[in-house]
Motif scaffolding. Structure first.
Motif, short mmCIF file in Angstrom:
data_model
loop_
_atom_site.label_atom_id
_atom_site.label_comp_id
_atom_site.label_asym_id
_atom_site.label_seq_id
_atom_site.Cartn_x
_atom_site.Cartn_y
_atom_site.Cartn_z
N LEU A 27 -7.54 -3.88 1.32
CA LEU A 27 -7.07 -3.77 -0.06
C LEU A 27 -5.56 -3.96 -0.16
CD1 LEU A 27 -9.26 -0.74 -1.21
CD2 LEU A 27 -9.57 -3.14 -1.87
N SER A 28 -4.82 -3.31 0.72
CA SER A 28 -3.36 -3.38 0.62
C SER A 28 -2.78 -4.63 1.26
CB SER A 28 -2.71 -2.13 1.23
OG SER A 28 -2.97 -2.07 2.61
N GLY A 29 -3.32 -5.03 2.41
CA GLY A 29 -2.77 -6.18 3.12
C GLY A 29 -3.30 -7.50 2.62
N THR A 30 -4.61 -7.68 2.68
CA THR A 30 -5.22 -8.96 2.30
C THR A 30 -5.16 -9.19 0.80
OG1 THR A 30 -6.72 -8.81 4.20
CG2 THR A 30 -7.33 -10.34 2.45
N LEU A 31 -5.59 -8.20 0.02
CA LEU A 31 -5.62 -8.37 -1.44
C LEU A 31 -4.31 -8.01 -2.13
CD1 LEU A 31 -9.21 -7.08 -2.32
CD2 LEU A 31 -8.44 -9.41 -1.88
#
Length: 113
Positions: free
Chosen positions: A100-104
């Motif tokens: 959620l935080s890194g990829t999106l």
């Protein structure tokens, strides 16, 4: 109080059919470099703030119930969502958090049961 919140989520999840529309390891339909770390879908017959079903990530610890929720903010879309993490191990919860935080690139807080 947190216990009654998670108990209510457990009851909601048990009473709804889970519809998986993105399998673990599959790519996002519009963004092929976004690969889902777990099965992802929604609880059929429920309603989230966006009008769709309540989002759910499903892990590999069958019977664990709701193990956490992810509170997300997409500032670009001006959108806030709650995503239920169902049957997830601690490692799977960490993987969803990183996704959620890194990829999106969403603002996110994970609330553990």
């Amino acid at each position: 109080m947190q216990s009654s919140f998670f108990d209510a989520l457990d009851a909601l999840a048990r009473s709804a059919q889970i519809r998986i529309d993105r399998r673990e390891g599959s790519a996002h339909p519009r963004f092929p470099n976004v690969i889902y770390p777990l099965d992802y879908g929604f609880l059929d017959g429920t309603t989230a703030a966006d009008g769709g079903g309540v989002d759910v990530f499903v892990g590999n610890c069958a019977g664990a119930g709701v193990t956490a929720v992810a509170l997300t903010v997409d500032a670009g879309k001006r959108d806030v969502e709650v995503k239920v993490l169902l049957d997830c191990t601690p490692g799977e919860i960490d993987g969803v958090s990183a996704f959620l935080s890194g990829t999106l690139r969403l603002g996110r807080t994970i609330v553990h049961r």
